[in-house]
Write an enzyme that holds these catalytic residues in place. Sequence first.
Site, mmCIF file in Angstrom:
data_model
loop_
_atom_site.group_PDB
_atom_site.id
_atom_site.type_symbol
_atom_site.label_atom_id
_atom_site.label_comp_id
_atom_site.label_asym_id
_atom_site.label_seq_id
_atom_site.Cartn_x
_atom_site.Cartn_y
_atom_site.Cartn_z
ATOM 1 C CB THR A 47 -3.231 -39.400 6.407
ATOM 2 O OG1 THR A 47 -2.691 -40.088 7.538
ATOM 3 C CG2 THR A 47 -2.167 -39.300 5.334
ATOM 4 C CE1 TYR A 135 -6.008 -43.494 15.732
ATOM 5 C CE2 TYR A 135 -7.080 -41.685 14.588
ATOM 6 C CZ TYR A 135 -5.937 -42.369 14.934
ATOM 7 O OH TYR A 135 -4.726 -41.936 14.477
ATOM 8 C CE LYS A 164 -5.314 -45.161 12.787
ATOM 9 N NZ LYS A 164 -5.447 -43.907 12.005
#
Length: 293
Positions: A47, A135, A164
């Site tokens: 992001t 992740y 994650k």
Amino acid sequence: MEKFKGVYPVIVTPMKDDYEINYEGLKENVEYFISQNVAGLVINGSTGEFVSLTEEEKENIIKTVVSVTNKKIPIIVGTASEYTNDAIRLTQTAEKLGADGVLVINSYYAHPTDEEVYHQFKDIADSTSLPVMIYNNPFTSGVDIGQETLIELGNNVSNITHLKESSGSIQKLRDIKYATGNNLTLFCGSDDLAFESFVMGAEGWVSVAGNLAPNYAKNLYENVTTKNFEAAHEIYKQLLPLLQFIEDSGKYVQIVKAGMEIKGLNGGPSRPPRRKLDNEETEKLKSIISNLD
């Protein structure tokens, strides 16, 4: 080893109209999140447009955010890179500059095997004393890391402490939780599966929506963890339009940046090839945000 838990907005890198980083705007955004009592922040993530940032810019972002937070809240720094040695260098730099942890994703172009992923993550973890959040995001990296590989990393590499999980499989999240116990703290990485992830054992949320609705995200997490499921369901219903818009649009960076501007915070443009939202998308976002104020 610090155990991260709770809602961690993965924040944008605000830009000026010429696509240069707006560091003053970044400071203002971070101060806002501190005032909202978020559990922590993730910077230099997807992001935050990490793939379009130079190494110098990444370092300056870390310095800026760390100077504002001043240990008030933990900072997890994205240190992913296609080349393992670059990721190691970024990780060591993040530690030197005051990060509390790092977030790493596997190579996103080479499509590595599970054995290669294991060694990539282990080599990065061995290079630092920081806690490492790995992740799994097959939609970004093109690889859905095998469940057994993630379990082995959590159980066998001491400072790989968090995962994650963004595969969209609640079954996978559940089974990893059962197999790793306290060795691996799971974080939701799929915004529109936050409630389900918490119920099945996730103790945190790396949240895109947390940029725009941090209090709703926090309240959802807190109500699930205190087993106030009726209240949690109501909050989730209110959040879902935003969560689904973020997940389904393919424009999560632009959505958050536009939303920050709507809220009077700092977003600015996204670096090309990303293009801004069209008028219909902008109006939809304004309507969603107005219902969350």
